[in-house]
Design a protein around this motif. Structure first.
Motif, PDB file in Angstrom:
ATOM      1  N   MET A  32      57.593 -25.469   9.523  1.00  0.00           N
ATOM      2  CA  MET A  32      57.702 -26.923   9.349  1.00  0.00           C
ATOM      3  C   MET A  32      56.951 -27.390   8.102  1.00  0.00           C
ATOM      4  O   MET A  32      57.482 -28.158   7.295  1.00  0.00           O
ATOM      5  N   ILE A  33      55.726 -26.898   7.958  1.00  0.00           N
ATOM      6  CA  ILE A  33      54.890 -27.317   6.823  1.00  0.00           C
ATOM      7  C   ILE A  33      55.548 -26.925   5.500  1.00  0.00           C
ATOM      8  O   ILE A  33      55.650 -27.725   4.556  1.00  0.00           O
ATOM      9  N   THR A  34      56.024 -25.670   5.436  1.00  0.00           N
ATOM     10  CA  THR A  34      56.614 -25.160   4.196  1.00  0.00           C
ATOM     11  C   THR A  34      57.956 -25.819   3.913  1.00  0.00           C
ATOM     12  O   THR A  34      58.295 -26.105   2.753  1.00  0.00           O
ATOM     13  N   ALA A  35      58.746 -26.077   4.953  1.00  0.00           N
ATOM     14  CA  ALA A  35      60.049 -26.746   4.767  1.00  0.00           C
ATOM     15  C   ALA A  35      59.850 -28.168   4.250  1.00  0.00           C
ATOM     16  O   ALA A  35      60.617 -28.650   3.396  1.00  0.00           O
ATOM     17  N   LYS A  36      58.823 -28.857   4.749  1.00  0.00           N
ATOM     18  CA  LYS A  36      58.535 -30.216   4.274  1.00  0.00           C
ATOM     19  C   LYS A  36      58.071 -30.194   2.818  1.00  0.00           C
ATOM     20  O   LYS A  36      58.423 -31.080   2.029  1.00  0.00           O
ATOM     21  N   LEU A  37      57.282 -29.161   2.461  1.00  0.00           N
ATOM     22  CA  LEU A  37      56.860 -29.008   1.064  1.00  0.00           C
ATOM     23  C   LEU A  37      58.084 -28.774   0.181  1.00  0.00           C
ATOM     24  O   LEU A  37      58.200 -29.365  -0.906  1.00  0.00           O
ATOM     25  N   LEU A  38      58.997 -27.922   0.645  1.00  0.00           N
ATOM     26  CA  LEU A  38      60.221 -27.646  -0.112  1.00  0.00           C
ATOM     27  C   LEU A  38      61.023 -28.924  -0.336  1.00  0.00           C
ATOM     28  O   LEU A  38      61.512 -29.176  -1.442  1.00  0.00           O
ATOM     29  N   PHE A  39      61.134 -29.740   0.709  1.00  0.00           N
ATOM     30  CA  PHE A  39      61.905 -30.984   0.576  1.00  0.00           C
ATOM     31  C   PHE A  39      61.244 -31.939  -0.422  1.00  0.00           C
ATOM     32  O   PHE A  39      61.922 -32.532  -1.266  1.00  0.00           O
ATOM     33  N   GLN A  40      59.907 -32.077  -0.321  1.00  0.00           N
ATOM     34  CA  GLN A  40      59.183 -32.978  -1.224  1.00  0.00           C
ATOM     35  C   GLN A  40      59.353 -32.549  -2.681  1.00  0.00           C
ATOM     36  O   GLN A  40      59.604 -33.371  -3.578  1.00  0.00           O
ATOM     37  N   LYS A  41      59.207 -31.241  -2.917  1.00  0.00           N
ATOM     38  CA  LYS A  41      59.348 -30.713  -4.284  1.00  0.00           C
ATOM     39  C   LYS A  41      60.790 -30.903  -4.783  1.00  0.00           C
ATOM     40  O   LYS A  41      61.012 -31.346  -5.914  1.00  0.00           O
ATOM     41  N   ALA A  42      61.765 -30.557  -3.928  1.00  0.00           N
ATOM     42  CA  ALA A  42      63.176 -30.672  -4.328  1.00  0.00           C
ATOM     43  C   ALA A  42      63.562 -32.113  -4.598  1.00  0.00           C
ATOM     44  O   ALA A  42      64.348 -32.398  -5.518  1.00  0.00           O
ATOM     45  N   GLU A  43      62.995 -33.019  -3.824  1.00  0.00           N
ATOM     46  CA  GLU A  43      63.279 -34.442  -4.025  1.00  0.00           C
ATOM     47  C   GLU A  43      62.701 -34.914  -5.350  1.00  0.00           C
ATOM     48  O   GLU A  43      63.364 -35.638  -6.111  1.00  0.00           O
ATOM     49  N   SER A  44      61.464 -34.498  -5.652  1.00  0.00           N
ATOM     50  CA  SER A  44      60.832 -34.929  -6.907  1.00  0.00           C
ATOM     51  C   SER A  44      61.521 -34.285  -8.115  1.00  0.00           C
ATOM     52  O   SER A  44      61.561 -34.860  -9.202  1.00  0.00           O
ATOM     53  N   TYR A  45      62.082 -33.074  -7.923  1.00  0.00           N
ATOM     54  CA  TYR A  45      62.791 -32.393  -9.013  1.00  0.00           C
ATOM     55  C   TYR A  45      64.273 -32.777  -9.045  1.00  0.00           C
ATOM     56  O   TYR A  45      65.026 -32.256  -9.867  1.00  0.00           O
ATOM     57  N   GLN A  46      64.679 -33.663  -8.118  1.00  0.00           N
ATOM     58  CA  GLN A  46      66.070 -34.137  -8.021  1.00  0.00           C
ATOM     59  C   GLN A  46      67.050 -32.964  -7.873  1.00  0.00           C
ATOM     60  O   GLN A  46      68.061 -32.868  -8.571  1.00  0.00           O
ATOM     61  N   ASN A  47      66.701 -32.072  -6.931  1.00  0.00           N
ATOM     62  CA  ASN A  47      67.540 -30.899  -6.659  1.00  0.00           C
ATOM     63  C   ASN A  47      68.107 -31.018  -5.245  1.00  0.00           C
ATOM     64  O   ASN A  47      67.457 -30.642  -4.264  1.00  0.00           O
TER      65      ASN A  47
END
Length: 457
Positions: free
Chosen positions: A72-87
């Protein structure tokens, strides 16, 4: 020249990230360690895609280890990063990992919400490149998994067909063959759940035929499991065990739910082969895995309870108090029920001691021998000896099922609890609970011993 060197380094790092992402399925520990290194390098070099790929690899690792809290923690980090990188592709992937985390914790409403959000994100992407198509394939497979959890096999099959429609868009024929290999295996699993043996056998053989060059651990595992279940349906328990043992040998990533299903099927096959030691061995393995899963679920659920911050603290306190009150009430009824079961068991023991069944009778001896051998002719012969027995039970409760009727037959024969447990390969506690539910279904008065009731029946 400097620009050219930087571009080459970026491409090399991204290539390493992708190669390592594939490695996680075969050598998870090595891939996990490399992912941390690649992630750090990617951050230093501002290589966004390589960084996202490395985080995604870590998600796969935590999922394979049933570490739902870290997932959960890592998936949320992935989403936050992908959102900020517009991916949007990795945003969708993050939603799929969160779906898995919630679904494995039994939180299907939240899991389905993550799927819908992932679908909304990827639907806005017009690209038809490999990774976008692959993400859509994985999205549809996740929807299929959701309906598997709901035991809605028709919808499960529908989404597998949608995933097939997507992977046929790949331009690389080898990639198409790889996903056909996966798809046929998934379809065989649906058909075996639907008890459509012919279709299950057809698709699993298609999948196995494409195994060469496409070998994927969890698909090999699934194919052996389906082949074993097909043999079980055909009452070929020896071959079933052979297939199940092959599934157990498969190394690498395997879904924990599939492993639990494997253990349940092995236990069933060994029971039919009357191999009690093997039954006990795999019951221990299954219970140990269930405990491990339960501990990881508790950790992740605890994390969920805290994810909304202090604003919901009072709600959780009220929920906890309400839960504790419910548990207290539940424990009261459990204790009272256990006390009644113990008291009824003592009364039954005294009754059987004073009114034993004559074990010298030819009918009794023959029925006992059939029971010991798990002979399917037991009930037909019992009905010959006691021709009105089943009809009388159905008159009292028309919804009583066949397994209950067979259990009542043992009570009619005045079979003590410990013998029922031995011949049916269940615990003494299970026998006592079964008696309790039989009393309720047949409205046997509380003050009447169950054996005495059946002797007059």
């Amino acid at each position: 020249m400097l620009f050219s060197q930087e571009t080459t380094a970026q491409k090399d790092l991204l290539k390493r990230a992708y190669e390592n992402d594939r490695l996680v399925f075969t050598r998870p520990e090595e891939a996990f360690q490399k992912a941390a290194i690649i992630m750090q390098e990617a951050q230093n070099e501002k290589n966004k895609e390589a960084e996202l790929c490395a985080i995604s690899t870590q998600c796969v690792y935590y999922e394979s280890k049933n570490n739902f809290e870290k997932l959960m923690i890592t998936a949320k980090l992935l989403f936050q990063k992908a959102e900020s990188y517009q991916n949007p592709v990795y945003q969708t992937s993050a939603k799929l990992y969160l779906f898995s985390a919630y679904a494995f914790n039994g939180l299907y409403v939240k899991a389905f919400e993550e799927l819908k959000q992932g679908k909304n994100i990827i639907n806005k992407v017009e690209n038809k490149d490999f990774i976008t198509i692959l993400t859509r394939v994985n999205l549809f497979i996740s929807f299929s998994n959701y309906y598997y959890f709901q035991k809605d096999y028709e919808n499960q099959l529908k989404y597998l067909k949608l995933s097939a429609h997507e992977y046929e868009k790949f331009t690389d024929e080898k990639e198409k063959e790889k996903f056909r290999y996966i798809d046929y295996s998934n379809r065989s699993g649906v058909f075996i759940d639907l008890k459509n043996i012919d279709s299950a056998e057809y698709y699993v053989k298609l999948s196995v035929s494409k195994d060469k060059g496409n070998s994927i651990n969890d698909i090999q595992f699934s194919n052996f499991l389906v082949l074993g279940r097909i043999s079980t349906e055909k009452a070929d328990y020896k071959n079933a065990v052979l297939y199940f043992k092959e599934a157990e040998k498969v190394k690498g990533y395997k879904n924990h739910l599939n492993i639990l299903e494997l253990y349940d099927n092995i236990i069933q096959a060994y029971r039919m082969l009357n191999e009690r030691e093997k039954v006990k061995e795999y019951e221990t393995k299954r219970d140990s895995l269930k405990l491990d899963i339960s501990e990881n679920q508790n950790k992740s659920l605890h994390n969920l309870l805290n994810e909304n911050g202090k604003t919901q603290k009072n709600q959780y306190i009220y929920a906890l108090v309400f839960f504790l009150v419910l548990m207290a009430i539940f424990m009261f009824f459990i204790i009272r029920k256990n006390w009644n079961l113990t008291r009824q068991e003592k009364i039954s023991q005294e009754y059987l001691k004073e009114n034993p069944e004559s074990k010298n009778g030819e009918d009794y001896s023959r029925l006992l021998e059939m029971l010991k051998k798990n002979n399917l002719a037991f009930m037909p012969y019992f009905d010959e000896v006691f021709p009105d027995f089943t009809q009388k039970l159905l008159k009292i409760n028309s919804k009583i099922i066949q397994s209950d009727i067979e259990f009542c037959a043992l009570l009619k024969l005045k079979m003590p609890s410990h013998e029922i447990a031995r011949y049916k390969f269940i615990t003494l506690k299970s026998v006592q609970n079964k008696k309790y539910f039989i009393r309720k279904k047949l409205n046997i008065p509380k003050g009447v011993d169950i054996y005495n009731w059946f002797s007059l029946f």
